[in-house]
Scaffold this active site. Structure first.
Site, PDB file in Angstrom:
ATOM      1  CG  HIS A  67      -0.448   0.262   2.503  1.00  0.00           C
ATOM      2  ND1 HIS A  67      -0.060  -0.730   3.378  1.00  0.00           N
ATOM      3  CD2 HIS A  67      -0.219   1.427   3.152  1.00  0.00           C
ATOM      4  CE1 HIS A  67       0.372  -0.188   4.497  1.00  0.00           C
ATOM      5  NE2 HIS A  67       0.284   1.115   4.387  1.00  0.00           N
ATOM      6  CG  ASP A 112       0.189  -4.098   3.024  1.00  0.00           C
ATOM      7  OD1 ASP A 112       0.550  -3.618   1.926  1.00  0.00           O
ATOM      8  OD2 ASP A 112       0.022  -3.413   4.048  1.00  0.00           O
ATOM      9  CB  SER A 206       3.080   2.222   5.761  1.00  0.00           C
ATOM     10  OG  SER A 206       1.848   2.121   6.408  1.00  0.00           O
TER      11      SER A 206
END
Length: 260
Positions: A67, A112, A206
């Site tokens: 992402h 992910d 992230s």
């Protein structure tokens, strides 16, 4: 003024299960300049926006979260202070990006993960060195290191000039299930945090590494927007479960599929 504050709090609660789109290290301190030679800063080439972090796993490849992806990515290596870069900082752009089937085919609990091939290899230096992939999975109770240039507040986006680091614990998967009922019975993720709260990754972190007992084990993926909240740990993509996929892609087998 009271109404504005109430509305702001309601907005925060609505976002409490949102993905850490670009994820801070809450409750941490500035990282030692020599402890994150593998840490990569990711940017969108078009906008210049900071997208999160990644981990250099060999001179030509970076591992991060799916992402964090943008169409064209700039990657900076050997970075500590953004304002005053190290003299050995190196910059590359993405040549190829690899996902589990599709860059859109990931969820909070599965796939992910993204491998980025650089346009040319980076060279090892005083502040740049790859981090090895794990040879075995981590154990619950392990002390894990988190790091990144993410926001220092869960109520406003305050991105620091330097990366922050903190120690958290590898928890039972059931601890994340208790916090997030939508999680399936099993997933290829790790649950990590401090159940009492106070330390966590957050917006801007992230894609960064989860390093347990000195070994690269996880990729910061998602969690509660109320970063560091009591009994709301973070979820990290489990690197060990994706070893075959990672190594096959690097070896040139781009038809390999991710584990189910």
């Amino acid at each position: 003024m009271v109404l504005i504050r109430v509305l702001a709090n309601l907005l925060i609660l609505q976002l409490s299960y949102a993905q850490k789109s670009s994820e801070l290290v809450i409750g941490g301190d500035e990282c030692n300049i020599n402890e994150h030679r593998f840490l990569v800063a990711l940017y969108d080439v078009s906008s210049g926006d900071f997208r999160g972090s990644g981990t250099l796993i060999n001179p030509e490849w970076v591992l991060t979260a799916a992402h964090c992806e943008t169409e064209e990515m700039k990657l900076q290596f050997g970075l500590h202070s953004k304002r005053v870069p190290n003299k050995d900082k190196q910059t590359r752009v993405s040549k190829e990006k690899f996902f589990c089937e599709s860059n859109k085919n990931y969820t909070k609990w599965n796939k992910d993960i993204m491998l980025i091939k650089l346009n040319r290899p980076v060279k090892n230096s005083a502040h740049i060195e790859p981090l090895s992939l794990p040879s075995s999975p981590p154990s619950v109770g392990s002390v894990c290191r988190i790091m990144g240039w993410g926001t220092l507040s869960d109520t406003e986006m305050i991105l620091p000039d330097v990366p922050h680091c903190a120690n958290i614990n590898l928890l039972n998967y059931s601890d994340c299930q208790a916090a997030y009922p939508e999680l399936p019975a099993k997933s290829r993720t790790l649950c990590a945090g401090i159940l009492e709260g106070g330390k966590d990754t957050c917006s801007g972190d992230s894609g960064g590494p989860l390093i347990c007992n000195g070994t690269f084990q996880g990729i910061a993926s998602w969690g509660s927007t109320l970063c560091g909240y009591v009994r709301e740990p973070g979820s990290y993509t489990k690197v060990f479960d994706h070893l075959d996929w990672i190594q096959s892609i690097i070896a040139g087998n781009t038809n390999v599929t991710c584990p189910l």
